[in-house]
Design a protein around this motif. Structure first.
Motif, PDB file in Angstrom:
ATOM      1  N   SER A  56       0.824  -1.212   0.000  1.00  0.00           N
ATOM      2  CA  SER A  56       0.000   0.000   0.000  1.00  0.00           C
ATOM      3  C   SER A  56       0.853   1.255   0.000  1.00  0.00           C
ATOM      4  CB  SER A  56      -0.925   0.022   1.218  1.00  0.00           C
ATOM      5  OG  SER A  56      -1.837  -1.050   1.193  1.00  0.00           O
ATOM      6  N   ARG A  57       0.266   2.334  -0.536  1.00  0.00           N
ATOM      7  CA  ARG A  57       0.918   3.638  -0.495  1.00  0.00           C
ATOM      8  C   ARG A  57      -0.133   4.692  -0.218  1.00  0.00           C
ATOM      9  NH1 ARG A  57       3.844   5.471  -5.761  1.00  0.00           N
ATOM     10  NH2 ARG A  57       1.711   6.010  -6.369  1.00  0.00           N
ATOM     11  N   LEU A  58       0.134   5.574   0.730  1.00  0.00           N
ATOM     12  CA  LEU A  58      -0.777   6.638   1.136  1.00  0.00           C
ATOM     13  C   LEU A  58      -0.128   7.979   0.809  1.00  0.00           C
ATOM     14  CD1 LEU A  58      -3.559   6.804   2.585  1.00  0.00           C
ATOM     15  CD2 LEU A  58      -2.290   7.241   4.699  1.00  0.00           C
ATOM     16  N   GLN A  59      -0.903   8.879   0.165  1.00  0.00           N
ATOM     17  CA  GLN A  59      -0.358  10.168  -0.264  1.00  0.00           C
ATOM     18  C   GLN A  59      -1.289  11.317   0.123  1.00  0.00           C
ATOM     19  OE1 GLN A  59       0.337   8.599  -4.533  1.00  0.00           O
ATOM     20  NE2 GLN A  59       1.880  10.193  -4.269  1.00  0.00           N
ATOM     21  N   PRO A  60      -1.038  12.007   1.231  1.00  0.00           N
ATOM     22  CA  PRO A  60      -1.751  13.246   1.517  1.00  0.00           C
ATOM     23  C   PRO A  60      -1.010  14.417   0.867  1.00  0.00           C
ATOM     24  CG  PRO A  60      -0.423  12.615   3.405  1.00  0.00           C
ATOM     25  CD  PRO A  60      -0.203  11.554   2.361  1.00  0.00           C
ATOM     26  N   SER A  61      -1.760  15.410   0.363  1.00  0.00           N
ATOM     27  CA  SER A  61      -1.103  16.557  -0.265  1.00  0.00           C
ATOM     28  C   SER A  61      -2.004  17.784  -0.223  1.00  0.00           C
ATOM     29  CB  SER A  61      -0.733  16.240  -1.719  1.00  0.00           C
ATOM     30  OG  SER A  61      -1.897  16.055  -2.503  1.00  0.00           O
ATOM     31  N   ILE A  62      -1.393  18.939  -0.394  1.00  0.00           N
ATOM     32  CA  ILE A  62      -2.111  20.205  -0.529  1.00  0.00           C
ATOM     33  C   ILE A  62      -1.547  20.930  -1.735  1.00  0.00           C
ATOM     34  CG2 ILE A  62      -2.676  20.445   1.916  1.00  0.00           C
ATOM     35  CD1 ILE A  62      -0.299  22.381   2.160  1.00  0.00           C
ATOM     36  N   GLY A  63      -2.344  21.808  -2.321  1.00  0.00           N
ATOM     37  CA  GLY A  63      -1.846  22.508  -3.499  1.00  0.00           C
ATOM     38  C   GLY A  63      -2.777  23.624  -3.934  1.00  0.00           C
ATOM     39  N   ARG A  64      -2.429  24.193  -5.061  1.00  0.00           N
ATOM     40  CA  ARG A  64      -3.214  25.295  -5.624  1.00  0.00           C
ATOM     41  C   ARG A  64      -3.168  25.200  -7.148  1.00  0.00           C
ATOM     42  NH1 ARG A  64      -5.282  30.211  -4.059  1.00  0.00           N
ATOM     43  NH2 ARG A  64      -5.302  31.899  -5.600  1.00  0.00           N
ATOM     44  N   SER A  65      -4.308  25.421  -7.770  1.00  0.00           N
ATOM     45  CA  SER A  65      -4.370  25.444  -9.227  1.00  0.00           C
ATOM     46  C   SER A  65      -4.956  26.772  -9.696  1.00  0.00           C
ATOM     47  CB  SER A  65      -5.217  24.287  -9.766  1.00  0.00           C
ATOM     48  OG  SER A  65      -6.584  24.472  -9.447  1.00  0.00           O
ATOM     49  N   GLN A  66      -4.542  27.184 -10.882  1.00  0.00           N
ATOM     50  CA  GLN A  66      -5.061  28.405 -11.489  1.00  0.00           C
ATOM     51  C   GLN A  66      -5.382  28.125 -12.947  1.00  0.00           C
ATOM     52  OE1 GLN A  66      -1.675  31.088 -10.150  1.00  0.00           O
ATOM     53  NE2 GLN A  66      -3.405  32.378  -9.566  1.00  0.00           N
ATOM     54  N   ARG A  67      -6.494  28.676 -13.394  1.00  0.00           N
ATOM     55  CA  ARG A  67      -6.922  28.468 -14.776  1.00  0.00           C
ATOM     56  C   ARG A  67      -7.223  29.812 -15.419  1.00  0.00           C
ATOM     57  NH1 ARG A  67     -12.122  24.748 -16.727  1.00  0.00           N
ATOM     58  NH2 ARG A  67     -11.809  25.015 -18.980  1.00  0.00           N
ATOM     59  N   TRP A  68      -6.775  29.944 -16.674  1.00  0.00           N
ATOM     60  CA  TRP A  68      -7.041  31.129 -17.469  1.00  0.00           C
ATOM     61  C   TRP A  68      -7.812  30.705 -18.720  1.00  0.00           C
ATOM     62  CZ3 TRP A  68      -2.585  30.026 -14.996  1.00  0.00           C
ATOM     63  CH2 TRP A  68      -2.057  30.985 -14.130  1.00  0.00           C
ATOM     64  N   PHE A  69      -8.795  31.496 -19.114  1.00  0.00           N
ATOM     65  CA  PHE A  69      -9.518  31.253 -20.351  1.00  0.00           C
ATOM     66  C   PHE A  69      -9.563  32.543 -21.147  1.00  0.00           C
ATOM     67  CE2 PHE A  69     -13.130  30.633 -23.173  1.00  0.00           C
ATOM     68  CZ  PHE A  69     -12.914  29.330 -23.611  1.00  0.00           C
ATOM     69  N   GLY A  70      -9.118  32.456 -22.390  1.00  0.00           N
ATOM     70  CA  GLY A  70      -9.074  33.660 -23.221  1.00  0.00           C
ATOM     71  C   GLY A  70      -8.107  34.695 -22.712  1.00  0.00           C
ATOM     72  N   GLY A  71      -7.081  34.264 -22.000  1.00  0.00           N
ATOM     73  CA  GLY A  71      -6.086  35.187 -21.470  1.00  0.00           C
ATOM     74  C   GLY A  71      -6.505  35.881 -20.188  1.00  0.00           C
ATOM     75  N   ARG A  72      -7.687  35.559 -19.661  1.00  0.00           N
ATOM     76  CA  ARG A  72      -8.181  36.194 -18.436  1.00  0.00           C
ATOM     77  C   ARG A  72      -8.270  35.166 -17.317  1.00  0.00           C
ATOM     78  NH1 ARG A  72     -13.766  38.850 -19.909  1.00  0.00           N
ATOM     79  NH2 ARG A  72     -13.479  39.760 -17.828  1.00  0.00           N
ATOM     80  N   PRO A  73      -7.989  35.542 -16.074  1.00  0.00           N
ATOM     81  CA  PRO A  73      -8.135  34.604 -14.956  1.00  0.00           C
ATOM     82  C   PRO A  73      -9.562  34.068 -14.891  1.00  0.00           C
ATOM     83  CG  PRO A  73      -6.963  36.579 -14.251  1.00  0.00           C
ATOM     84  CD  PRO A  73      -7.494  36.871 -15.623  1.00  0.00           C
ATOM     85  N   PHE A  74      -9.695  32.753 -14.765  1.00  0.00           N
ATOM     86  CA  PHE A  74     -11.012  32.131 -14.753  1.00  0.00           C
ATOM     87  C   PHE A  74     -11.379  31.599 -13.373  1.00  0.00           C
ATOM     88  CE2 PHE A  74     -13.748  28.337 -15.569  1.00  0.00           C
ATOM     89  CZ  PHE A  74     -14.859  29.022 -16.026  1.00  0.00           C
ATOM     90  N   VAL A  75     -10.497  30.749 -12.788  1.00  0.00           N
ATOM     91  CA  VAL A  75     -10.797  30.200 -11.469  1.00  0.00           C
ATOM     92  C   VAL A  75      -9.504  29.843 -10.749  1.00  0.00           C
ATOM     93  CG1 VAL A  75     -11.077  27.860 -12.423  1.00  0.00           C
ATOM     94  CG2 VAL A  75     -12.095  28.420 -10.199  1.00  0.00           C
ATOM     95  N   ASP A  76      -9.461  30.130  -9.455  1.00  0.00           N
ATOM     96  CA  ASP A  76      -8.346  29.721  -8.582  1.00  0.00           C
ATOM     97  C   ASP A  76      -8.908  28.726  -7.570  1.00  0.00           C
ATOM     98  OD1 ASP A  76      -6.882  31.664  -9.908  1.00  0.00           O
ATOM     99  OD2 ASP A  76      -7.291  33.188  -8.375  1.00  0.00           O
ATOM    100  N   THR A  77      -8.168  27.638  -7.335  1.00  0.00           N
ATOM    101  CA  THR A  77      -8.654  26.598  -6.428  1.00  0.00           C
ATOM    102  C   THR A  77      -7.562  26.161  -5.473  1.00  0.00           C
ATOM    103  OG1 THR A  77     -10.168  25.775  -8.140  1.00  0.00           O
ATOM    104  CG2 THR A  77      -9.745  24.334  -6.267  1.00  0.00           C
ATOM    105  N   ASP A  78      -7.856  26.190  -4.194  1.00  0.00           N
ATOM    106  CA  ASP A  78      -6.971  25.625  -3.178  1.00  0.00           C
ATOM    107  C   ASP A  78      -7.432  24.202  -2.893  1.00  0.00           C
ATOM    108  OD1 ASP A  78      -5.338  27.946  -2.684  1.00  0.00           O
ATOM    109  OD2 ASP A  78      -7.088  28.839  -1.707  1.00  0.00           O
ATOM    110  N   LEU A  79      -6.476  23.259  -2.895  1.00  0.00           N
ATOM    111  CA  LEU A  79      -6.817  21.840  -2.849  1.00  0.00           C
ATOM    112  C   LEU A  79      -6.180  21.135  -1.664  1.00  0.00           C
ATOM    113  CD1 LEU A  79      -6.163  21.067  -6.623  1.00  0.00           C
ATOM    114  CD2 LEU A  79      -8.402  20.988  -5.536  1.00  0.00           C
ATOM    115  N   ALA A  80      -6.880  20.142  -1.148  1.00  0.00           N
ATOM    116  CA  ALA A  80      -6.321  19.186  -0.186  1.00  0.00           C
ATOM    117  C   ALA A  80      -6.790  17.806  -0.644  1.00  0.00           C
ATOM    118  CB  ALA A  80      -6.803  19.466   1.231  1.00  0.00           C
TER     119      ALA A  80
END
Length: 441
Positions: free
Chosen positions: A253-277
């Motif tokens: 078995s392998r267990l992987q906890p993580s945190i992060g952040r994603s950013q998405r742009w559409f048409g050159g403009r910021p679309f959505v920012d997401t903080d993840l766990a």
């Protein structure tokens, strides 16, 4: 046994083997060696550190008409490349052997090792399952155990990339209708809000760093990104993600906890920012199967519409199985929930998918299909109906290793999507093709 002439111009080879005295001193000297003798000579050159000569000889022998000769040449060449830490190049050679001899399980194990140290941990585990599905002698099981242990000590740094042309009949996944029904009156859509066809470029890549903290625990840092770029920049779609966490391995078995952040742009403009766990669990089931379960929670900020802001919950379960040494499949189940600020954007959904892959000579082909369902808590104010939809996807693809150049091979994918929605804005169909390059293993 096949014989290959080696002319006096190949000085490195000619000097290594005593040549018979020529009848005419003025005539050019040609030395004829059997393929077996050339194989022994190439091996000797490799052991002496004369890599350039060894590579030239191995490459020539890899074109020999005798299957056993070219397979042995590729295998020895691969082992020499591994000794130089050129694991990706070695993997290409091992894959070429398996294209012609899929039952060569010893080679498949060597491929698993090369992939492992090239940083492709998933590919290494898959090759290992295929080897065991094809049957292994009892004495080779000890080698398998070594590989399974090595999976806990993969390369500390690695990455991959993909480059492709991506023509599509609907690059913005929009409706083909020029009007939409609303609670007020039919709304006429601008041309940019309707389905647009176009030719784009897909760029994708990921890189990672792993540092051991103990024999079972590692710290990880991973960055990834994907972009679809078009001549009409208003439809460019780019997403990047950075995450860090831990990997804990115990037994199978392998267990992987993580945190992060994603950013998405559409048409050159910021679309959505997401903080993840997120938390993922991987478990080997016997010799042929692997189960993985993942749970993720995210907090999204939609930059153009605050009513979409909210918390998302994603659950995924996947079961991968090697049917035999040349084929395998995967079953996946997913569930999603988005608690948006406005009930019209709050949704619940789920789906199932199937993937099948098979090696056909020097081509790896795959087919996948999925079906998912989504419904909203309420209706968006402008539209008369609550959003309810079914999304079907089907993909066919192949990696064409027979056309590989310098370790890279062309890859092609054909995909079709159909989203049936009660809200016309989200009702669309799409056919797309991706023509790109990928590693030939």
């Amino acid at each position: 046994m096949t014989a290959l002439p080696v002319l006096a111009a190949a000085l490195a080879v000619a000097q290594a083997v005593p040549a018979p005295a020529p009848q005419d001193p003025a005539a050019p000297v040609a030395v004829e060696l059997t393929a077996v003798q050339l194989l022994a000579l190439a091996t000797a050159r490799a052991e002496e550190g004369d890599v350039a000569t060894a590579e030239a000889l191995f490459a020539a022998l890899a074109r020999d008409p005798d299957l056993d000769i070219r397979s042995e040449a590729r295998f020895r060449h691969g082992r020499m490349l591994e000794a130089q830490n050129r694991f990706a190049d070695a993997a290409v050679l091992y894959r070429a052997i398996l294209d012609e001899q899929p039952g060569a399980q010893r080679v498949r194990l060597q491929l698993a090792r090369a992939l492992l140290f090239a940083g492709d941990e998933g590919g290494a585990a898959r090759a290992l399952r295929q080897a065991q599905a094809g049957g292994l002698p009892p004495d080779v099981q000890q080698v398998v155990a070594q590989f399974q242990g090595a999976l806990r000590a993969v390369q500390p740094v690695g990455g991959s990339f993909e480059l492709a042309l991506a023509p599509s009949t609907n690059i913005n996944r929009a409706t083909r209708s020029n009007t939409l029904d609303t609670v007020i009156a039919p709304l006429e859509l601008s041309e940019d809000a309707q389905a647009q066809s176009g030719l784009g470029a897909k760029l994708a890549g990921q890189g990672f760093v792993r540092l051991p903290l103990s024999s079972r625990l590692r710290w990880t840092l991973r960055a990834s990104g994907q972009g679809f770029l078009y001549r009409k920049s208003a439809f460019n779609d780019i997403i990047v993600q950075l995450e860090t966490g831990l990997e804990y391995t115990a037994g199978k078995s392998r267990l992987q906890p993580s945190i992060g952040r994603s950013q998405r742009w559409f048409g050159g403009r910021p679309f959505v920012d997401t903080d993840l766990a997120s938390l993922s669990w991987l478990r080997a089931l016997g010799r042929r199967s692997q189960l993985d379960v993942s749970l993720a929670v995210g907090r999204s900020n939609f930059r153009q519409n605050d009513l979409q802001d909210g918390t998302s919950y994603d659950l995924g379960v996947g079961l991968e199985h090697a049917f035999d040494a040349r084929s395998g499949g995967r079953l996946s189940l997913t569930g999603q929930r988005l608690d948006a600020r406005d009930p019209g954007y709050a949704t619940t959904g789920g789906g199932a998918g199937l993937l099948y892959y098979r090696e056909l000579g020097r081509t790896t082909a795959f087919a996948s299909a999925s079906l998912s369902y989504l419904e909203a808590d309420g209706r968006i104010v402008l539209f008369p109906s609550r959003r309810v939809e079914w999304l079907a996807r089907a993909t066919l693809g192949a990696t064409l290793r027979q056309a590989s150049v310098r370790g890279f091979a062309p890859a092609v994918r054909l995909a079709y999507e159909r989203n049936i929605s009660t809200v016309g804005l989200f009702d669309f169909s799409r056919t797309g093709v991706e023509l790109g390059i990928t590693r030939a293993f």
